[in-house]
Design a protein around this motif. Structure first.
Motif, mmCIF file in Angstrom:
data_model
loop_
_atom_site.group_PDB
_atom_site.id
_atom_site.type_symbol
_atom_site.label_atom_id
_atom_site.label_comp_id
_atom_site.label_asym_id
_atom_site.label_seq_id
_atom_site.Cartn_x
_atom_site.Cartn_y
_atom_site.Cartn_z
ATOM 1 N N VAL A 172 0.836 -1.204 0.000
ATOM 2 C CA VAL A 172 0.000 0.000 0.000
ATOM 3 C C VAL A 172 0.867 1.249 0.000
ATOM 4 O O VAL A 172 0.612 2.207 -0.741
ATOM 5 N N GLU A 173 1.903 1.238 0.829
ATOM 6 C CA GLU A 173 2.751 2.427 0.914
ATOM 7 C C GLU A 173 3.493 2.680 -0.401
ATOM 8 O O GLU A 173 3.726 3.829 -0.783
ATOM 9 N N ARG A 174 3.855 1.587 -1.093
ATOM 10 C CA ARG A 174 4.514 1.765 -2.397
ATOM 11 C C ARG A 174 3.583 2.462 -3.385
ATOM 12 O O ARG A 174 3.969 3.392 -4.084
ATOM 13 N N ARG A 175 2.328 2.011 -3.440
ATOM 14 C CA ARG A 175 1.373 2.615 -4.362
ATOM 15 C C ARG A 175 1.062 4.055 -3.965
ATOM 16 O O ARG A 175 0.908 4.931 -4.829
ATOM 17 N N LEU A 176 1.000 4.301 -2.667
ATOM 18 C CA LEU A 176 0.760 5.664 -2.213
ATOM 19 C C LEU A 176 1.919 6.574 -2.603
ATOM 20 O O LEU A 176 1.723 7.706 -3.056
ATOM 21 N N GLN A 177 3.130 6.088 -2.453
ATOM 22 C CA GLN A 177 4.293 6.892 -2.806
ATOM 23 C C GLN A 177 4.330 7.171 -4.305
ATOM 24 O O GLN A 177 4.731 8.256 -4.741
ATOM 25 N N GLU A 178 3.907 6.181 -5.114
ATOM 26 C CA GLU A 178 3.835 6.401 -6.553
ATOM 27 C C GLU A 178 2.884 7.550 -6.872
ATOM 28 O O GLU A 178 3.161 8.392 -7.732
ATOM 29 N N ALA A 179 1.747 7.582 -6.190
ATOM 30 C CA ALA A 179 0.777 8.645 -6.433
ATOM 31 C C ALA A 179 1.330 10.002 -6.021
ATOM 32 O O ALA A 179 1.150 11.006 -6.718
ATOM 33 N N VAL A 180 2.020 10.035 -4.876
ATOM 34 C CA VAL A 180 2.602 11.296 -4.405
ATOM 35 C C VAL A 180 3.701 11.771 -5.351
ATOM 36 O O VAL A 180 3.789 12.946 -5.709
ATOM 37 N N ASP A 181 4.560 10.830 -5.804
ATOM 38 C CA ASP A 181 5.661 11.190 -6.693
ATOM 39 C C ASP A 181 5.158 11.752 -8.022
ATOM 40 O O ASP A 181 5.782 12.638 -8.610
ATOM 41 N N ARG A 182 4.042 11.248 -8.499
ATOM 42 C CA ARG A 182 3.552 11.671 -9.810
ATOM 43 C C ARG A 182 3.220 13.160 -9.830
ATOM 44 O O ARG A 182 3.442 13.843 -10.822
ATOM 45 N N ILE A 183 2.648 13.658 -8.745
ATOM 46 C CA ILE A 183 2.284 15.080 -8.727
ATOM 47 C C ILE A 183 3.193 15.891 -7.808
ATOM 48 O O ILE A 183 3.026 17.099 -7.685
ATOM 49 N N GLY A 184 4.165 15.238 -7.178
ATOM 50 C CA GLY A 184 5.111 15.969 -6.346
ATOM 51 C C GLY A 184 4.585 16.381 -4.987
ATOM 52 O O GLY A 184 5.141 17.262 -4.350
ATOM 53 N N GLY A 185 3.487 15.784 -4.539
ATOM 54 C CA GLY A 185 2.947 16.149 -3.240
ATOM 55 C C GLY A 185 2.258 17.507 -3.277
ATOM 56 O O GLY A 185 2.152 18.164 -4.314
ATOM 57 N N HIS A 186 1.764 17.929 -2.131
ATOM 58 C CA HIS A 186 1.026 19.198 -2.103
ATOM 59 C C HIS A 186 1.953 20.397 -2.318
ATOM 60 O O HIS A 186 1.497 21.482 -2.682
ATOM 61 N N GLN A 187 3.276 20.209 -2.145
ATOM 62 C CA GLN A 187 4.199 21.319 -2.393
ATOM 63 C C GLN A 187 4.194 21.709 -3.868
ATOM 64 O O GLN A 187 4.311 22.889 -4.207
ATOM 65 N N SER A 188 4.055 20.722 -4.767
ATOM 66 C CA SER A 188 4.017 21.003 -6.198
ATOM 67 C C SER A 188 2.788 21.843 -6.544
ATOM 68 O O SER A 188 2.866 22.812 -7.310
ATOM 69 N N LEU A 189 1.645 21.479 -5.983
ATOM 70 C CA LEU A 189 0.419 22.245 -6.233
ATOM 71 C C LEU A 189 0.538 23.646 -5.643
ATOM 72 O O LEU A 189 0.109 24.634 -6.257
#
Length: 916
Positions: A676-693
């Motif tokens: 689960v954590e791997r898939r979650l990290q993939e999602a975060v990496d794709r958009i760069g986390g809330h810092q990117s937004l």
């Protein structure tokens, strides 16, 4: 060939002087969005079909545009792109911050082309979040458009608010009370069930004879049933539950996606529990073979976890539990002599008024006496209100038959019909059954009880509550949530507590609007020390862990499940304090003791042993039987609640509880925590986390001339800046941190502020005046000029779902050498937001070289690579499903049938190395 026949999802066409991208076709309707601003549009083919013209986005212009706007455009496209291979899209477009374990249902759903899930996690684990994530994921992936949520009537507003607040989904509530108002906003003769795509309705309203056909007539893509145990097959073929069962069974036959949510799926009866799984199996899953449940197949469609299961999950991975410790204590209140006499007088109510002729009104006396006892142990004001209402009703009856009206259980029990407890709902309580003589006798006894109330000047339980709230050693310091069943008691506490406490006291109840409740909760959250008194309407559905870590049960709920529901408001994931303190007040020498010792303690013992309070503890038949049995016991002495009583019954109940656990799917998970954590990290990496937004929004607003104040939370003011359609000239405070304090608006990809900003920047960038689809940027490296080509590919899935994939190709301009996609990504990530020092002629030459590349071939190559990857992923999924079911269910036969619809070149960036 007709233009309309050539239009497929994702295709571009020109109409009304603008360019549109087709989202879907439904009969003679086209649903589309504008290319430059994402505005929604609807086309009716009989009127406009002949005017539609196929078009393309075209190649970017040779003349380079503003590099800052170009950079913002590409960042906007990246943030808003619906990547076909993205791990989670819902997370990017929701305000919720799920726990790792809450992503398991979403991961299970993503492995099912037709989502059929029973989400049966315990109270406090977050079923609303889990179901909302799946709903959002299906919507943004285009796998669902029309969604129906069925829930108990008293939870409709809470579902509507949760889906709006956490997932930016605007559902309309359809009920008998608001259909007339909604009808005024629709064309004459329009069916409101057809006009709205996102609908929430009461399951009891939807099952009515005049409503049920309208509900079943609709083409729903997803049906979500909350408190789904209410739609399980009941033991008999009659009654409300059977009608609910039939409604959900018919919907389950028709819809591709079905979510059932309940914390209590198993009521102790195997057939009833299996009927929920049969709802899921109507999609051809093969969960039952020769009438026997295939547990290996079924576990792919059930997620059921106790709190201890989740804690064990984290413990096995060496991680800290996400839940607080529970410190629960009882506070026994010694009643005054006058209060004991009052309780005894209420106990005699049945014998004095009804027992002389028990056959005439068999249940009325017992249940009315029980109700008055509940009110008496809640508060003097609650009892007084009941006595006066009952007296008024009797006076109306005594006045003559012409004045008499039938009084249902809701009126008799001082509540709305949807607020009745299960043990009250079926009582046949009609004043019309009472004769004049009995009515006069009852009226006289009501006067006796009112006189007892006048003599009982002390309120011992209120005194105990005040003492508890004043003593930090007993309850701790901080905000306190106080639960009571009755609004009358709430008003009594709101009047009395401020006189005794040096801290603010607030109140929330079911008759308040959502806005009023939000204002009270916000004011409560801003206090370090405060008391919030809430009725039981707040005991279900609301997450209050961020508001308090201390809870007092002011009056004792006689339903063990209700007690646990109250506790679950603060004793749940996300509670910031390590320990929650729970206190339960009850009167000694009252019926409270019998209920507490022989009902609630029994439920707690089973919860401690098995980790769950079985559903049958809240069953109306169970409660009626047990409360009636307790009522006839001598519960007035100090030793009246001994565990030796009812031992045989408790052994039978323990056996039923054991069956609930054994036949359930507790502890099962298709995924480990690292998965689960791997898939979650993939999602975060794709958009760069809330810092990117955060960086994108602030840069975009500043580019348009807006003033940003603060360091997070921020406030934005237009001032002399450019108007952004849809945005107020001033808004804030806002933040991008999902765990921002209460009162601060949290922005995510689906927030209206972000959507309006993205749409406006796209509009600006696509305008001929700006021409920002081509631009020059500096790269922090001594490298020859490189052209980056930004593409978007479109695919069509087997269920008609449109998917997109955004990718980049790179080419050195001086030797025409193509670079790998990884090299392209590395260069893009090292870009600077400034233009290189080049002359106009130099830029014109380099742009021409960039656009002379084989653009179609490069785009097709990247798109086919993406398609190959998608098909490989789906082939792997097919293999997983074959292993799970033994054979591939019919619903999944075309899982890997993906159609390539084409690609388009979005923009070209020429990167030039910085001159040192």
């Amino acid at each position: 060939m007709d233009v309309v026949e050539l239009l497929k999802p994702g295709a571009l066409f020109r109409a009304r002087g603008r360019d549109y991208r087709l989202e879907r076709k439904e009969g003679e309707l086209l649903f589309a969005r504008t290319v430059d601003s994402e505005e929604e549009a609807l086309f009716y083919l009989p009127l406009e079909g002949s005017s539609l013209k196929l078009t393309t986005l075209g190649y970017p212009p040779e003349s380079p545009g503003d590099p800052a706007l170009h950079d913002l455009l590409l960042r906007a496209l990246t943030l808003s792109a619906l990547h076909a291979d993205a791990p989670f899209l819902a997370l990017q477009r929701s305000r919720v911050v799920p726990a790792n374990y809450q992503l398991v249902p979403l991961l299970m759903a993503l492995r099912q082309p037709r989502v059929r899930l029973l989400i049966a996690d315990d109270v406090g684990l977050g079923k609303t979040i889990e179901a909302g994530l799946i709903t959002k994921e299906l919507l943004v992936r285009g796998k669902a458009r029309r969604v129906l949520v069925l829930a108990p009537a008293h939870l409709l507003a809470q579902w509507q608010e949760a889906l709006r607040r956490f997932f930016h989904l605007d559902f309309v509530v359809l009920s008998g009370s608001n259909l007339k108002r909604l009808a005024r906003t629709l064309p004459p003769g329009a069916n409101p069930w057809t006009m709205h795509d996102l609908v929430i309705a009461s399951i009891d309203y939807a099952k009515q004879d005049g409503v049920r056909p309208q509900v079943l007539f609709q083409d729903w893509d997803l049906v979500l049933v909350d408190e789904a145990h209410m739609a399980a097959r009941p033991p008999t073929e009659k009654g409300s539950q059977m009608e609910r069962f039939r409604l959900v069974r018919e919907l389950a036959r028709r819809v591709p996606h079905l979510l059932l949510a309940t914390a209590t799926p198993h009521n102790g009866y195997t057939e009833s529990f299996y009927s929920l799984l049969e709802h899921l199996d109507l999609a051809g899953l093969g969960l039952f073979k020769n009438g026997t449940l295939d547990r290996e197949a079924a576990k792919k469609h059930v997620v059921q976890r106790r709190r201890r299961d989740v804690e064990d999950w984290f413990r096995r991975e060496g991680k800290r539990s996400p839940f607080p410790e529970r410190e629960a204590k009882e506070v026994a209140v010694e009643p005054s002599r006058a209060e004991v006499e009052l309780f005894e007088a209420v106990r005699r109510y049945q014998a004095e008024v009804f027992d002389p002729d028990p056959a005439k009104v068999p249940q009325l006396g017992r249940w009315l006496a029980l109700h008055l006892m509940r009110r008496a142990t809640s508060s003097p004001k609650a009892l007084e209100k009941s006595l006066k209402r009952r007296k008024t009703a009797l006076e109306t009856l005594v006045a003559g038959p012409s004045q008499a009206t039938q009084e249902g259980p809701a009126a008799l029990f001082d509540t709305a019909p949807e607020r009745l407890l299960p043990e009250e709902a079926d009582a046949s309580l009609e004043l019309s059954l009472a004769d004049q003589a009995r009515a006069q006798a009852e009226k006289a006894y009501l006067e006796v009880l009112l006189q007892h109330l006048k003599r009982s000047r002390r309120d011992s339980k209120l005194e105990a509550l005040i003492e508890l709230l004043k003593d930090p050693l007993r309850l701790g310091q901080g905000r306190v949530l106080v639960f009571t069943r009755y609004k009358d008691t709430l008003e009594h506490l709101l009047q009395s507590l401020p006189l005794a406490l040096s801290q603010p006291v607030f109140g929330v109840h079911g008759e308040m609007s959502e806005r009023e409740r939000e204002e009270v909760l916000l004011a409560f959250s801003q206090q370090k020390q405060a008391v919030l008194v809430a009725t039981d309407v707040f005991s279900e559905g609301l997450n209050l862990q961020h508001y308090a870590a201390r809870l007092v049960h002011y009056d004792l709920p006689w339903n063990p499940n209700r007690l646990e529901q109250r506790n679950g408001r603060i004793d749940r994931f996300g509670q910031p304090e390590p320990t929650v303190r729970l206190r339960t007040l009850y009167y000694q020498r009252s019926f409270d003791v019998a209920v507490f010792k022989l009902l609630l303690e029994k439920a707690e013992r089973i919860r401690q042993e098995l980790g769950v309070v079985p559903a049958f503890f809240g069953d109306k038949g169970y409660l009626r039987q047990n409360l009636e049995a307790l009522w006839v016991q001598d519960w007035r002495g100090e030793r009246l609640g001994q565990a030796s009583l009812f031992q045989q019954v408790e052994a039978e109940e323990a056996s039923m509880a054991q069956r609930v656990v054994q036949e359930g799917f507790y502890g099962h998970s298709e995924f480990s925590l690292p998965d689960v954590e791997r898939r979650l990290q993939e999602a975060v990496d794709r958009i760069g986390g809330h810092q990117s937004l955060e960086s994108f929004v602030l840069d975009g607003l500043r580019y348009l001339g807006w003033q940003i104040q603060g360091e997070g939370p921020y406030t934005a003011r237009q001032g002399v800046g450019e108007t952004i359609p849809g945005l107020e000239s001033t808004f804030g405070p806002f933040s991008f941190d999902p765990e921002a304090p209460l009162g601060v608006e949290v922005l995510d990809l689906a927030h209206p502020v972000v959507e309006h900003l993205v749409a406006h920047l796209r509009f600006r960038a696509y305008r001929d005046l700006d021409g920002a689809r081509t631009a020059f940027l500096t790269v922090a490296a001594a490298t020859p000029p490189v052209a980056l080509y930004h593409y978007r590919a479109r695919f069509l899935g087997p269920q008609g779902e449109a998917m997109e994939h955004q990718f980049r190709q790179a080419r050195r301009l001086l030797d025409a050498q193509e670079l790998s996609q990884q090299e392209a990504e590395d260069l893009w990530n090292r870009r600077e937001k400034t233009a290189p020092l080049l002359s106009t002629d130099q830029m014109r030459v380099l742009t021409r070289m960039a656009l002379q590349a084989p653009l179609e071939a490069m785009g097709e190559k990247g798109a086919l690579e993406a398609l190959k990857k998608l098909r490989q992923e789906r082939e792997t999924l097919r293999s997983d499903l074959v292993r799970a079911y033994g054979t591939l269910p019919e619903a999944f036969h075309e899982l890997d049938k993906l159609e390539f619809l084409g690609q388009e070149l979005l923009a070209v960036t020429v990167l030039v190395g910085r001159i040192r």
